[in-house]
Design an enzyme around this catalytic site. Structure first.
Site, PDB file in Angstrom:
ATOM      1  CG  HIS A 105      42.550  40.123  15.745  1.00 56.32           C
ATOM      2  ND1 HIS A 105      42.795  40.317  14.405  1.00 56.32           N
ATOM      3  CD2 HIS A 105      41.220  40.348  15.919  1.00 56.32           C
ATOM      4  CE1 HIS A 105      41.662  40.622  13.786  1.00 56.32           C
ATOM      5  NE2 HIS A 105      40.683  40.664  14.688  1.00 56.32           N
TER       6      HIS A 105
ATOM      7  CG  HIS B 136      42.613  44.577  14.485  1.00 57.95           C
ATOM      8  ND1 HIS B 136      42.246  43.747  15.518  1.00 57.95           N
ATOM      9  CD2 HIS B 136      41.446  45.031  13.955  1.00 57.95           C
ATOM     10  CE1 HIS B 136      40.934  43.711  15.614  1.00 57.95           C
ATOM     11  NE2 HIS B 136      40.415  44.470  14.674  1.00 57.95           N
TER      12      HIS B 136
ATOM     13  CD  GLN C 110      30.303  48.894  13.518  1.00 54.25           C
ATOM     14  OE1 GLN C 110      30.827  49.987  13.297  1.00 54.25           O
ATOM     15  NE2 GLN C 110      30.897  47.761  13.185  1.00 54.25           N
TER      16      GLN C 110
ATOM     17  N   GLY D 126      40.046  45.412   6.062  1.00 51.26           N
ATOM     18  CA  GLY D 126      40.329  44.008   5.804  1.00 51.26           C
ATOM     19  C   GLY D 126      39.371  43.405   4.782  1.00 51.26           C
TER      20      GLY D 126
ATOM     21  CB  SER E 213      37.440  40.892  18.145  1.00 48.64           C
ATOM     22  OG  SER E 213      38.308  41.740  17.435  1.00 48.64           O
TER      23      SER E 213
HETATM   24  P1  AMP Z   1      37.024  45.306  13.604  1.00 44.67           P
HETATM   25  O1  AMP Z   1      37.863  45.731  14.772  1.00 44.67           O
HETATM   26  O2  AMP Z   1      36.517  43.922  13.699  1.00 44.67           O
HETATM   27  O3  AMP Z   1      35.977  46.337  13.255  1.00 44.67           O
HETATM   28  O4  AMP Z   1      38.012  45.290  12.360  1.00 44.67           O
HETATM   29  C1  AMP Z   1      38.773  46.426  12.030  1.00 44.67           C
HETATM   30  C2  AMP Z   1      39.405  46.204  10.681  1.00 44.67           C
HETATM   31  O5  AMP Z   1      40.227  45.031  10.727  1.00 44.67           O
HETATM   32  C3  AMP Z   1      38.366  45.945   9.578  1.00 44.67           C
HETATM   33  O6  AMP Z   1      38.797  46.623   8.403  1.00 44.67           O
HETATM   34  C4  AMP Z   1      38.418  44.459   9.402  1.00 44.67           C
HETATM   35  O7  AMP Z   1      38.051  44.033   8.102  1.00 44.67           O
HETATM   36  C5  AMP Z   1      39.883  44.174   9.662  1.00 44.67           C
HETATM   37  N1  AMP Z   1      40.084  42.781  10.050  1.00 44.67           N
HETATM   38  C6  AMP Z   1      39.463  42.104  11.045  1.00 44.67           C
HETATM   39  N2  AMP Z   1      39.880  40.816  11.075  1.00 44.67           N
HETATM   40  C7  AMP Z   1      40.774  40.683  10.066  1.00 44.67           C
HETATM   41  C8  AMP Z   1      41.551  39.593   9.560  1.00 44.67           C
HETATM   42  N3  AMP Z   1      41.495  38.385  10.108  1.00 44.67           N
HETATM   43  N4  AMP Z   1      42.364  39.820   8.507  1.00 44.67           N
HETATM   44  C9  AMP Z   1      42.433  41.060   7.923  1.00 44.67           C
HETATM   45  N5  AMP Z   1      41.725  42.118   8.359  1.00 44.67           N
HETATM   46  C10 AMP Z   1      40.907  41.943   9.406  1.00 44.67           C
END
Ligand code: AMP
Length: 285
Positions: A34, A37, A61, A147, A186
């Site tokens: 999204h 990412h 995790q 993030g 997500s």
């Molecule tokens: P995830 O796929 O949820 O494990 O997230 C992968 C990376 O994307 C992680 O470093 C999250 O912190 C970052 N991330 C997820 N959502 C956001 C957001 N809304 N803004 C900035 N970074 C994000």
């Protein structure tokens, strides 16, 4: 752009990039890509010559009662989004590829993982640090991007990389939000229309808490105010609201910035997390 699922395929690709003198950036993700990412990938694209992302829903995790099975998986769609963002390589391994038979080694960061989400998700950060350590060893990037939305995760990974002397720059990227303030995630797709309409209240409450901190309130006072605001929303089940120091993640018993107010709440089936970073000497959060 190439998509690769075997660890053995990665090394020659990264070696040739490095032989060309390219700086390599890695964006670890669990897919279902999204705008949050994409912001990480664009930050990497601006700083690195070769951008790799990983797409891996990491079983270690997730807790036993969590959404590992239900977590969205959509590799083809993700590959299109990554290509548009200028990504050079997607590493999308299977769970078997990452955790082969007899796997027995885990990475654990102490202290920083005990509070906030760590208190409610036992083993979660052990899974995160283990998989991120593996991804950093497999890809061997010069920089990796995370993030600020997952604030505790960012701080824990910085600690790990520092403690284990990994020569990798960890870059934090500001949270990307919907126009109404909801942090993009997500897991937002689990929200019903009614729940989605309520969801922005989490960030609104954090903003009210941040205003109090800028007026000199202690962490406990600010967190209490956030909880009071959220308590008015019957659909929301708050797990925690805590104000902590941005680096130590210890409760902010002092008044005023710097501080991070972090919160987690269930809204229907979705567990939402968000935070607000209140820096010293700025009016901006
Ligand atoms: P995830 O796929 O949820 O494990 O997230 C992968 C990376 O994307 C992680 O470093 C999250 O912190 C970052 N991330 C997820 N959502 C956001 C957001 N809304 N803004 C900035 N970074 C994000």
């Amino acid at each position: 752009m190439r998509t690769v699922s075997n660890i053995s395929q990665i090394r020659p690709i990264i070696s040739s990039a490095k032989q060309r003198g390219e700086r390599v950036g890695l964006v670890p993700t669990m897919g279902a890509l999204h705008a949050g990412h994409i912001a990480l990938m664009e930050t990497a694209r601006a700083q690195d010559d070769f951008v790799a992302i990983s797409i891996f829903v990491n079983p270690t995790q997730f807790g036993p009662a969590e959404d590992y099975q239900a977590y969205p998986r959509q590799l083809e769609q993700d590959a299109r989004a990554a290509q548009q963002a200028g990504v050079d390589l997607i590493f999308a391994p299977s769970a078997e590829e990452m955790y082969g038979e007899g796997f027995a080694t885990y990475v654990e960061v102490e202290g920083l993982t005990e509070g906030l989400c760590g208190r409610y998700r036992p083993g979660h950060f052990r899974g995160v640090t283990t998989v991120v350590a593996k991804l950093l060893n497999i890809i061997q990037p010069d920089a990796a991007y995370f993030g600020e939305k997952d604030y505790q995760q960012l701080i824990v990974i910085r600690r790990m990389v520092n403690d284990l002397n990994m020569p990798i720059e960890i870059v934090g990227v500001p949270t990307v939000r919907e126009p109404d303030g909801l942090a993009i995630s997500s897991r937002n797709r689990y929200l019903s229309d009614e729940e989605r309409a309520v969801a922005p209240c989490l960030y609104q409450a954090l903003q009210a808490g941040a205003t109090r901190v800028r007026q000199g309130a202690t962490g406990a006072e600010a967190a209490e105010q956030v909880k009071e605001i959220l308590a008015k929303e019957p659909l929301l089940r708050v797990q925690y609201v805590e104000a902590v120091h941005p680096e130590t993640l210890q409760p902010a018993e002092y008044g005023g910035p710097p501080m991070v107010i972090a919160a987690a709440a269930y809204l229907g089936a979705a567990r939402l997390i968000d935070n607000i970073i209140i820096e010293e000497g700025t009016d901006d959060a």
